[in-house]
Design a protein around this motif. Structure first.
Motif, PDB file in Angstrom:
ATOM      1  N   LEU A  98      14.945   2.335  -3.190  1.00  0.00           N
ATOM      2  CA  LEU A  98      14.889   2.847  -4.563  1.00  0.00           C
ATOM      3  C   LEU A  98      15.395   4.282  -4.642  1.00  0.00           C
ATOM      4  O   LEU A  98      16.084   4.653  -5.595  1.00  0.00           O
ATOM      5  N   ASP A 102      18.505   5.630  -6.903  1.00  0.00           N
ATOM      6  CA  ASP A 102      18.252   6.609  -7.950  1.00  0.00           C
ATOM      7  C   ASP A 102      19.418   7.591  -8.039  1.00  0.00           C
ATOM      8  O   ASP A 102      19.805   8.202  -7.049  1.00  0.00           O
ATOM      9  N   LEU A 107      22.739   4.345 -12.863  1.00  0.00           N
ATOM     10  CA  LEU A 107      21.377   3.946 -12.515  1.00  0.00           C
ATOM     11  C   LEU A 107      20.443   5.144 -12.468  1.00  0.00           C
ATOM     12  O   LEU A 107      20.810   6.215 -11.993  1.00  0.00           O
ATOM     13  N   THR A 108      19.242   4.918 -12.930  1.00  0.00           N
ATOM     14  CA  THR A 108      18.172   5.886 -12.787  1.00  0.00           C
ATOM     15  C   THR A 108      16.913   5.100 -12.488  1.00  0.00           C
ATOM     16  O   THR A 108      16.534   4.220 -13.256  1.00  0.00           O
ATOM     17  N   VAL A 109      16.308   5.375 -11.359  1.00  0.00           N
ATOM     18  CA  VAL A 109      15.061   4.713 -11.017  1.00  0.00           C
ATOM     19  C   VAL A 109      13.961   5.594 -11.591  1.00  0.00           C
ATOM     20  O   VAL A 109      13.720   6.691 -11.116  1.00  0.00           O
ATOM     21  N   SER A 110      13.347   5.122 -12.647  1.00  0.00           N
ATOM     22  CA  SER A 110      12.298   5.903 -13.286  1.00  0.00           C
ATOM     23  C   SER A 110      11.042   5.069 -13.376  1.00  0.00           C
ATOM     24  O   SER A 110      11.078   3.843 -13.244  1.00  0.00           O
ATOM     25  N   LEU A 112       8.476   4.968 -11.351  1.00  0.00           N
ATOM     26  CA  LEU A 112       8.033   4.363 -10.098  1.00  0.00           C
ATOM     27  C   LEU A 112       6.506   4.236 -10.052  1.00  0.00           C
ATOM     28  O   LEU A 112       5.982   3.280  -9.496  1.00  0.00           O
ATOM     29  N   ALA A 130      10.111  -2.074  -5.545  1.00  0.00           N
ATOM     30  CA  ALA A 130      10.510  -2.813  -6.743  1.00  0.00           C
ATOM     31  C   ALA A 130      10.263  -4.277  -6.446  1.00  0.00           C
ATOM     32  O   ALA A 130      10.718  -4.806  -5.424  1.00  0.00           O
ATOM     33  N   ASP A 134      10.215  -6.699 -11.357  1.00  0.00           N
ATOM     34  CA  ASP A 134      10.920  -5.492 -11.797  1.00  0.00           C
ATOM     35  C   ASP A 134      12.428  -5.726 -11.847  1.00  0.00           C
ATOM     36  O   ASP A 134      13.096  -5.342 -12.808  1.00  0.00           O
ATOM     37  N   TRP A 138      14.815  -5.681 -15.043  1.00  0.00           N
ATOM     38  CA  TRP A 138      15.941  -4.738 -15.064  1.00  0.00           C
ATOM     39  C   TRP A 138      17.245  -5.483 -15.341  1.00  0.00           C
ATOM     40  O   TRP A 138      18.060  -5.050 -16.163  1.00  0.00           O
TER      41      TRP A 138
END
Length: 175
Positions: A98, A102, A107-110, A112, A130, A134, A138
């Motif tokens: 992840l 990010d 993409l932005t892994v927010s 968490l 994830a 998830d 997504w």
């Protein structure tokens, strides 16, 4: 005195052709002005008609886009509900994976901390993961956004490719 009288009679007679030409030129000038005014009036009417057609075309494309977006939103909601039953919360991507994702392009892994607690071996590993739920959510959201963007671009392309006349343009088939 006879010379003066003669010139008084001859002078207007000599000027008559010039006066006649001047009158003809004035008439021609008036006709040209009238013709020009009529051309401007017709151009303004044609412009107003093109504007009206463009507004109608824009309204039609907007309604078509709104209907497509409503259908897209409804389908996405139906799929979200179905995914809850189709996924079981198994870990798919580790905290390390992840972090790599990010900030990648697009993409932005927010959120968490908001991810559900994974089951099985993923819970023992610790850190953020994830889950299959998830990733499925997504993917569903990404697909929905892509479709919305595609529909908007198609409407914009149609706006620019559709002439202001009643003819429909021939679009190139997608490869």
């Amino acid at each position: 005195m006879a010379a003066g009288l003669t010139s008084a009679v001859v002078w207007p007679m000599a000027r008559a052709p010039v006066q006649l030409q001047l009158a003809d030129l004035r008439t021609e000038h008036a006709q040209l002005r009238e013709s020009h005014a009529e051309s401007l009036r017709l151009a303004a009417m044609a412009s107003a008609q093109r504007l009206e057609q463009a507004q109608a075309r824009g309204n039609h494309l907007t309604k078509k886009l709104q209907a497509a977006e409503r259908a897209n939103t409804q389908l996405t909601q139906e799929k979200k509900h179905a995914l809850k039953a189709a996924t079981d919360g198994r870990a798919c991507l580790s905290d390390r994976a992840l972090r790599v994702l990010d900030g990648a392009t697009g993409l932005t892994v927010s959120g968490l901390s908001e991810l559900p607690t994974p089951t099985g071996d993923a819970a023992a590993e610790g850190g953020s993961v994830a889950t299959d739920s998830d990733l499925a959510q997504w993917a569903l959201e990404a697909g929905s956004r892509f479709e919305s963007c595609r529909e908007r671009l198609d409407a914009l392309i149609d706006w620019h490719l559709t002439p202001t006349t009643t003819e429909e343009p021939q679009r190139e088939p997608a490869e």
